[in-house]
Design a protein around this motif. Structure first.
Motif, PDB file in Angstrom:
ATOM      1  N   SER A 270       0.849  -1.203   0.000  1.00  0.00           N
ATOM      2  CA  SER A 270       0.000   0.000   0.000  1.00  0.00           C
ATOM      3  C   SER A 270       0.877   1.243   0.000  1.00  0.00           C
ATOM      4  O   SER A 270       1.655   1.442   0.937  1.00  0.00           O
ATOM      5  N   PRO A 271       0.769   2.092  -1.015  1.00  0.00           N
ATOM      6  CA  PRO A 271       1.629   3.279  -1.071  1.00  0.00           C
ATOM      7  C   PRO A 271       1.387   4.223   0.106  1.00  0.00           C
ATOM      8  O   PRO A 271       0.243   4.442   0.517  1.00  0.00           O
ATOM      9  N   PHE A 292      10.750   4.326  -3.992  1.00  0.00           N
ATOM     10  CA  PHE A 292      10.526   2.911  -3.685  1.00  0.00           C
ATOM     11  C   PHE A 292       9.865   2.160  -4.835  1.00  0.00           C
ATOM     12  O   PHE A 292      10.358   1.120  -5.283  1.00  0.00           O
ATOM     13  N   PHE A 293       8.773   2.689  -5.351  1.00  0.00           N
ATOM     14  CA  PHE A 293       8.003   1.938  -6.341  1.00  0.00           C
ATOM     15  C   PHE A 293       8.682   1.885  -7.709  1.00  0.00           C
ATOM     16  O   PHE A 293       8.432   0.963  -8.481  1.00  0.00           O
ATOM     17  N   SER A 294       9.539   2.854  -8.003  1.00  0.00           N
ATOM     18  CA  SER A 294      10.277   2.781  -9.264  1.00  0.00           C
ATOM     19  C   SER A 294      11.247   1.603  -9.258  1.00  0.00           C
ATOM     20  O   SER A 294      11.593   1.061 -10.319  1.00  0.00           O
ATOM     21  N   ILE A 295      11.679   1.208  -8.081  1.00  0.00           N
ATOM     22  CA  ILE A 295      12.540   0.028  -7.943  1.00  0.00           C
ATOM     23  C   ILE A 295      11.688  -1.238  -7.830  1.00  0.00           C
ATOM     24  O   ILE A 295      11.903  -2.214  -8.542  1.00  0.00           O
ATOM     25  N   TYR A 296      10.709  -1.191  -6.945  1.00  0.00           N
ATOM     26  CA  TYR A 296       9.931  -2.382  -6.605  1.00  0.00           C
ATOM     27  C   TYR A 296       9.097  -2.895  -7.778  1.00  0.00           C
ATOM     28  O   TYR A 296       9.119  -4.102  -8.089  1.00  0.00           O
ATOM     29  N   GLU A 297       8.368  -2.030  -8.434  1.00  0.00           N
ATOM     30  CA  GLU A 297       7.410  -2.510  -9.427  1.00  0.00           C
ATOM     31  C   GLU A 297       8.080  -2.986 -10.712  1.00  0.00           C
ATOM     32  O   GLU A 297       7.490  -3.781 -11.450  1.00  0.00           O
ATOM     33  N   ASP A 298       9.292  -2.545 -10.973  1.00  0.00           N
ATOM     34  CA  ASP A 298       9.992  -2.984 -12.192  1.00  0.00           C
ATOM     35  C   ASP A 298      10.846  -4.232 -11.976  1.00  0.00           C
ATOM     36  O   ASP A 298      11.356  -4.806 -12.941  1.00  0.00           O
ATOM     37  N   ALA A 299      10.993  -4.650 -10.728  1.00  0.00           N
ATOM     38  CA  ALA A 299      11.844  -5.814 -10.433  1.00  0.00           C
ATOM     39  C   ALA A 299      11.085  -7.118 -10.717  1.00  0.00           C
ATOM     40  O   ALA A 299       9.862  -7.195 -10.571  1.00  0.00           O
ATOM     41  N   GLU A 300      11.828  -8.145 -11.110  1.00  0.00           N
ATOM     42  CA  GLU A 300      11.234  -9.457 -11.388  1.00  0.00           C
ATOM     43  C   GLU A 300      10.811 -10.125 -10.080  1.00  0.00           C
ATOM     44  O   GLU A 300      11.517 -10.076  -9.080  1.00  0.00           O
ATOM     45  N   LYS A 301       9.649 -10.777 -10.101  1.00  0.00           N
ATOM     46  CA  LYS A 301       9.110 -11.425  -8.912  1.00  0.00           C
ATOM     47  C   LYS A 301       8.517 -12.769  -9.302  1.00  0.00           C
ATOM     48  O   LYS A 301       7.970 -12.910 -10.404  1.00  0.00           O
ATOM     49  N   TYR A 303       6.174 -14.148  -7.201  1.00  0.00           N
ATOM     50  CA  TYR A 303       4.812 -14.069  -6.671  1.00  0.00           C
ATOM     51  C   TYR A 303       3.969 -13.120  -7.522  1.00  0.00           C
ATOM     52  O   TYR A 303       4.500 -12.343  -8.329  1.00  0.00           O
ATOM     53  N   LYS A 304       2.680 -13.202  -7.324  1.00  0.00           N
ATOM     54  CA  LYS A 304       1.776 -12.314  -8.046  1.00  0.00           C
ATOM     55  C   LYS A 304       1.672 -10.999  -7.290  1.00  0.00           C
ATOM     56  O   LYS A 304       1.394 -10.982  -6.090  1.00  0.00           O
ATOM     57  N   ASN A 305       1.912  -9.916  -7.977  1.00  0.00           N
ATOM     58  CA  ASN A 305       1.972  -8.605  -7.346  1.00  0.00           C
ATOM     59  C   ASN A 305       0.924  -7.678  -7.934  1.00  0.00           C
ATOM     60  O   ASN A 305       0.713  -7.642  -9.152  1.00  0.00           O
ATOM     61  N   VAL A 306       0.253  -6.936  -7.062  1.00  0.00           N
ATOM     62  CA  VAL A 306      -0.658  -5.884  -7.509  1.00  0.00           C
ATOM     63  C   VAL A 306       0.152  -4.597  -7.613  1.00  0.00           C
ATOM     64  O   VAL A 306       0.669  -4.106  -6.597  1.00  0.00           O
ATOM     65  N   ASP A 307       0.306  -4.062  -8.807  1.00  0.00           N
ATOM     66  CA  ASP A 307       1.086  -2.834  -9.007  1.00  0.00           C
ATOM     67  C   ASP A 307       0.286  -1.631  -8.509  1.00  0.00           C
ATOM     68  O   ASP A 307      -0.251  -0.826  -9.284  1.00  0.00           O
ATOM     69  N   THR A 308       0.236  -1.510  -7.201  1.00  0.00           N
ATOM     70  CA  THR A 308      -0.653  -0.538  -6.569  1.00  0.00           C
ATOM     71  C   THR A 308      -0.330   0.906  -6.968  1.00  0.00           C
ATOM     72  O   THR A 308      -1.230   1.700  -7.210  1.00  0.00           O
ATOM     73  N   TYR A 309       0.967   1.228  -7.001  1.00  0.00           N
ATOM     74  CA  TYR A 309       1.327   2.623  -7.281  1.00  0.00           C
ATOM     75  C   TYR A 309       0.889   3.026  -8.689  1.00  0.00           C
ATOM     76  O   TYR A 309       0.257   4.077  -8.876  1.00  0.00           O
ATOM     77  N   ARG A 310       1.217   2.212  -9.685  1.00  0.00           N
ATOM     78  CA  ARG A 310       0.810   2.522 -11.058  1.00  0.00           C
ATOM     79  C   ARG A 310      -0.700   2.574 -11.178  1.00  0.00           C
ATOM     80  O   ARG A 310      -1.269   3.456 -11.837  1.00  0.00           O
TER      81      ARG A 310
END
Length: 353
Positions: A270-271, A292-301, A303-310
């Motif tokens: 949650s942002p 934070f989110f510029s690093i987190y959301e572009d990184a490979e994962k 698990y299934k991630n909800v791109d909350t910030y975008r």
């Protein structure tokens, strides 16, 4: 005696007058936002209660504390998280349940201060052999995720008998936000409101109030943004790319462990309100940019991630009240957007199997 009463009145009467002034001008209600309460604002142009009054959803999810831990059951989703997961009928878990999914929520008094560590403990306890979900939604506020993943003990386990006793003995108490005569609020309230005229954050306040470059963010069009002081205090931890990548590594490991018992992990970060609304702060030069989110959301994962910030930032300026004006949390508008994305993610995933 008269002298004593006179001397006493010199101190007591101003206090009584201040208290009376506060009671007269303070128009907050118990259900209104935490940022307004912590800031002691006399007026609130866009109260939380006004946003919530537009929604009428019945509770469709179940709590773990309402569940028999000795009887086997299956659920579509189990949710666990911090205060962003504790919004009752207005939370994303209830929007999910109102879409027809069977949803079980792990109560906050069970998940505690670190829902990630608690999830590990519950996983190792054998709980998910009794209550088995297809998906677990793990939610964490942005400012705490890099701390919560720092020292995870993957061998930790929660004893189910002790958990049952904890549930049985738990008593919830409703907070009392009424103004108390003998409290520091009597002095802090007028001081804070005076200081907000020339400062972003008064000395005694936990709430920042800054001017915005848009009046189209919240109901009734306030020209300012409120956010929590810890959004700024935690910037070093949030902006540390190595710590963020470590968080992803820890969540990947958890996802792999859950996959071994046929459960898929969905993660929601949650942002922080400061980070999400940063582009709308009028004078950004006085504040450190969040990354934070510029690093987190572009990184490979894995698990299934909800791109909350975008997802949420794309709706700012298009829809009002993505977050509450007077609170640190997303409103039912934001919660519903998150629930829609989780639901769509699950449908897409089931379709790909």
């Amino acid at each position: 005696m008269k002298k004593f009463l006179l001397n006493t009145s010199i101190f007591v009467i101003p206090f009584i007058l201040l208290y009376s002034f506060n009671v007269y001008y303070y128009d907050q209600r118990d259900e209104d936002g935490d940022l307004a309460r912590m800031g002691y604002f006399y007026s609130n142009p866009s109260p939380k209660s006004l946003i919530n009054s537009q929604y009428n959803l019945s509770k469709q999810y179940r709590l773990l504390s309402e569940t028999n831990l000795t009887s086997k059951e299956s659920f579509d989703v189990i949710t666990i998280g911090d205060s962003f997961s504790e919004q009752d009928d207005f939370g994303y878990k209830n929007f999910l349940a109102n879409k027809g999914l069977s949803v079980l929520h792990i109560d906050r008094f069970i998940s505690g201060s670190n829902p990630l560590q608690s999830l590990v403990g519950l996983m190792n306890s054998g709980l998910f052999d009794i209550i088995h979900p297809k998906y677990i939604v793990l939610q964490s506020i942005e400012r705490d995720i890099n701390d919560r993943t720092k020292n995870i003990d993957f061998e930790d386990s929660i004893d189910l008998k002790q958990l049952s006793r904890k549930v049985k003995n738990h008593k919830s108490e409703a907070p009392n936000y009424n103004l108390q005569f003998f409290s520091d609020a009597t002095l802090k309230m007028p001081l804070n409101n005076l200081q907000y005229l020339f400062a972003d954050k008064p000395f005694f306040s936990n709430t920042y109030k800054v001017s915005t470059n848009s009046e189209n963010l919240f109901t009734n069009n306030p020209d300012n943004l409120l956010f929590y002081k810890r959004d700024l205090q935690k910037l070093n931890a949030k902006n540390d790319s190595l710590r963020t990548l470590n968080s992803i590594k820890v969540l990947d490991k958890l996802s792999n462990l859950l996959a071994q018992i046929d459960i898929e992990l969905i993660v929601i970060i949650s942002p922080d309100k400061y980070d999400l609304y940063y582009p709308y702060i009028e004078d950004q030069s006085r504040f450190t940019p969040p990354v934070f989110f510029s690093i987190y959301e572009d990184a490979e994962k894995s698990y299934k991630n909800v791109d909350t910030y975008r997802l949420l930032s794309s709706r700012l300026g298009v829809e009002k009240d993505i977050y509450y004006y007077d609170d640190t949390h997303w409103s039912p508008v934001g919660a519903n957007i998150i629930a829609d994305e989780i639901y769509d993610l699950m449908i897409r995933n089931e379709g790909s199997k």
